[in-house]
Design a protein around this motif. Structure first.
Motif, mmCIF file in Angstrom:
data_model
loop_
_atom_site.group_PDB
_atom_site.id
_atom_site.type_symbol
_atom_site.label_atom_id
_atom_site.label_comp_id
_atom_site.label_asym_id
_atom_site.label_seq_id
_atom_site.Cartn_x
_atom_site.Cartn_y
_atom_site.Cartn_z
ATOM 1 N N ALA A 182 -9.655 -33.182 -31.682
ATOM 2 C CA ALA A 182 -10.686 -33.133 -32.724
ATOM 3 C C ALA A 182 -11.677 -32.014 -32.432
ATOM 4 C CB ALA A 182 -11.406 -34.478 -32.809
ATOM 5 N N TRP A 183 -12.090 -31.878 -31.169
ATOM 6 C CA TRP A 183 -13.018 -30.801 -30.788
ATOM 7 C C TRP A 183 -12.401 -29.437 -31.097
ATOM 8 C CZ3 TRP A 183 -12.784 -26.690 -27.344
ATOM 9 C CH2 TRP A 183 -14.003 -26.077 -27.007
ATOM 10 N N THR A 184 -11.129 -29.284 -30.768
ATOM 11 C CA THR A 184 -10.450 -28.011 -31.005
ATOM 12 C C THR A 184 -10.367 -27.708 -32.493
ATOM 13 O OG1 THR A 184 -9.159 -28.321 -28.983
ATOM 14 C CG2 THR A 184 -8.320 -26.721 -30.588
ATOM 15 N N ARG A 185 -10.050 -28.720 -33.298
ATOM 16 C CA ARG A 185 -9.985 -28.507 -34.748
ATOM 17 C C ARG A 185 -11.351 -28.091 -35.306
ATOM 18 N NH1 ARG A 185 -7.050 -33.528 -34.630
ATOM 19 N NH2 ARG A 185 -4.792 -33.161 -34.688
ATOM 20 N N THR A 186 -12.414 -28.637 -34.750
ATOM 21 C CA THR A 186 -13.761 -28.248 -35.192
ATOM 22 C C THR A 186 -14.003 -26.768 -34.935
ATOM 23 O OG1 THR A 186 -14.649 -30.473 -34.809
ATOM 24 C CG2 THR A 186 -16.227 -28.645 -34.833
ATOM 25 N N GLN A 187 -13.578 -26.290 -33.777
ATOM 26 C CA GLN A 187 -13.749 -24.863 -33.467
ATOM 27 C C GLN A 187 -12.935 -23.997 -34.434
ATOM 28 O OE1 GLN A 187 -16.151 -24.606 -31.245
ATOM 29 N NE2 GLN A 187 -15.928 -26.820 -30.945
ATOM 30 N N ASP A 242 -11.547 -19.015 -32.240
ATOM 31 C CA ASP A 242 -10.404 -19.319 -31.393
ATOM 32 C C ASP A 242 -10.849 -20.331 -30.343
ATOM 33 O OD1 ASP A 242 -8.770 -17.492 -32.711
ATOM 34 O OD2 ASP A 242 -9.175 -15.878 -31.277
ATOM 35 N N ALA A 243 -9.932 -21.213 -29.947
ATOM 36 C CA ALA A 243 -10.264 -22.234 -28.950
ATOM 37 C C ALA A 243 -9.305 -22.118 -27.776
ATOM 38 C CB ALA A 243 -10.183 -23.628 -29.569
ATOM 39 N N TYR A 244 -9.866 -21.962 -26.602
ATOM 40 C CA TYR A 244 -9.101 -21.924 -25.354
ATOM 41 C C TYR A 244 -9.390 -23.219 -24.604
ATOM 42 C CZ TYR A 244 -8.829 -16.908 -26.389
ATOM 43 O OH TYR A 244 -8.614 -15.686 -26.993
ATOM 44 N N TYR A 278 -4.697 -37.501 -18.889
ATOM 45 C CA TYR A 278 -5.329 -37.869 -20.150
ATOM 46 C C TYR A 278 -4.424 -38.713 -21.027
ATOM 47 C CZ TYR A 278 -9.375 -34.792 -19.476
ATOM 48 O OH TYR A 278 -10.531 -34.218 -19.020
ATOM 49 N N GLY A 279 -3.169 -38.286 -21.160
ATOM 50 C CA GLY A 279 -2.267 -38.971 -22.060
ATOM 51 C C GLY A 279 -2.666 -38.762 -23.513
ATOM 52 N N PRO A 280 -1.853 -39.278 -24.457
ATOM 53 C CA PRO A 280 -2.137 -39.060 -25.881
ATOM 54 C C PRO A 280 -3.507 -39.556 -26.325
ATOM 55 C CG PRO A 280 0.109 -39.843 -25.570
ATOM 56 C CD PRO A 280 -0.559 -39.948 -24.234
ATOM 57 N N ASP A 281 -3.940 -40.722 -25.833
ATOM 58 C CA ASP A 281 -5.249 -41.240 -26.248
ATOM 59 C C ASP A 281 -6.380 -40.379 -25.686
ATOM 60 O OD1 ASP A 281 -4.021 -43.293 -27.616
ATOM 61 O OD2 ASP A 281 -4.241 -44.744 -25.983
ATOM 62 N N ALA A 315 0.633 -32.658 -24.394
ATOM 63 C CA ALA A 315 0.176 -33.748 -25.266
ATOM 64 C C ALA A 315 -0.907 -33.261 -26.224
ATOM 65 C CB ALA A 315 -0.357 -34.901 -24.419
ATOM 66 N N LEU A 316 -1.789 -32.378 -25.748
ATOM 67 C CA LEU A 316 -2.840 -31.852 -26.622
ATOM 68 C C LEU A 316 -2.236 -30.972 -27.715
ATOM 69 C CD1 LEU A 316 -5.721 -31.376 -27.481
ATOM 70 C CD2 LEU A 316 -5.979 -29.740 -25.603
ATOM 71 N N LEU A 317 -1.268 -30.149 -27.355
ATOM 72 C CA LEU A 317 -0.607 -29.319 -28.358
ATOM 73 C C LEU A 317 0.111 -30.192 -29.399
ATOM 74 C CD1 LEU A 317 0.757 -26.475 -26.077
ATOM 75 C CD2 LEU A 317 -0.771 -26.158 -28.037
ATOM 76 N N GLU A 318 0.727 -31.266 -28.940
ATOM 77 C CA GLU A 318 1.403 -32.160 -29.884
ATOM 78 C C GLU A 318 0.400 -32.836 -30.809
ATOM 79 O OE1 GLU A 318 3.565 -34.693 -27.253
ATOM 80 O OE2 GLU A 318 5.266 -33.302 -27.062
#
Length: 245
Positions: A208-213, A219-221, A198-201, A238-241
């Motif tokens: 964004a999806w995780t922040r919505t949850q 909680d988002a897994y 995936y990389g950063p992009d 990268a997603l955690l960052e």
């Protein structure tokens, strides 16, 4: 307690991760502990094929920090062999096999359905009934298009079971339904779109999806289970960052 994001990959033993995700020379016995310093969760897949020993569950629990959580893929017998029919004995057998040894580090159980298994309201209803009363979180990954059905959504919501949000080019249904007090996503990483992970992009929309949850109190897994598995742990990092940013 505020909602949390649990992000990681499927499994932790993979030769191509050595020297990239894992430092050169790290003992295989120390790989789980190292992985737990870089991601916040791991989806255990070995349990899908065979029942790990109770000693294994305990060792995995003890290898990770107190705030680390495992998701666990339930044994394939219930979905692949029994096709969800007469589910009570096999569900009970799996829950009694040792998975509870993870204690507070046990997160959701993932029930992955075969792609050819179509939706049957009565069969699914009895399966979800079998999950009631377990005091555990459950997520269902439905991969047949017929599950894109409001009746399935209503059943999952009634039982508080999460419907997995997938990212794949395999023709599986995209079901982005808030049916539980947590959300669950599996990022398969279609090779045409993400040949090098995936990389950063690529992870930005999933951040964004995780922040919505999280904003909705769920909680988002989120697990990177990319088709080119060598990229999975670095995609998770990268997603955690991205979430931290």
């Amino acid at each position: 307690m505020s909602a949390r994001a649990y992000v990681g990959m499927a499994g932790w033993v993979f030769p191509d991760w050595r020297g990239t995700f894992y430092p050169p020379g790290l003992r295989q016995a120390d790989e789980l502990a190292h992985a737990a310093t870089r991601v916040t969760s791991i989806e255990i897949n070995a349990s899908f094929y065979a029942a790990p020993s109770r000693a294994s569950w305990v060792a995995w629990r003890n290898a990770v920090p107190d705030d680390f959580v495992f998701a666990v893929k339930a044994h394939r017998y219930t979905a692949l062999v029994k096709r969800l029919v007469d589910p009570e004995p096999s569900v009970a057998r799996f829950l009694d096999s040792g998975v509870r040894e993870l204690g507070p580090k046990l997160g959701p159980l993932l029930w992955q359905l075969p792609p050819e298994l179509g939706y049957d309201e009565a069969v699914v209803g009895r399966f979800l009934d079998a999950l009631d009363g377990t005091e555990l979180r459950h997520a269902v990954e439905a991969r047949h298009p017929s599950f894109a059905d409001d009746r399935f959504r209503a059943q999952a919501e009634r039982h508080g079971v999460a419907v997995v949000r997938g990212d794949t080019a395999n023709g599986w249904p995209v079901l982005d339904w808030p049916t539980a007090d947590f959300a669950y996503a599996r990022l398969h990483g279609d090779l045409d779109r993400h040949p090098h992970g995936y990389g950063p992009d690529g992870v930005a929309p999933w951040a964004a999806w995780t922040r919505t949850q999280l904003a909705a109190g769920r909680d988002a897994y989120v697990y990177c289970v990319t088709e080119n598995k060598r990229h999975s742990p670095l995609d998770a990092v990268a997603l955690l960052e991205a979430l931290a940013g």
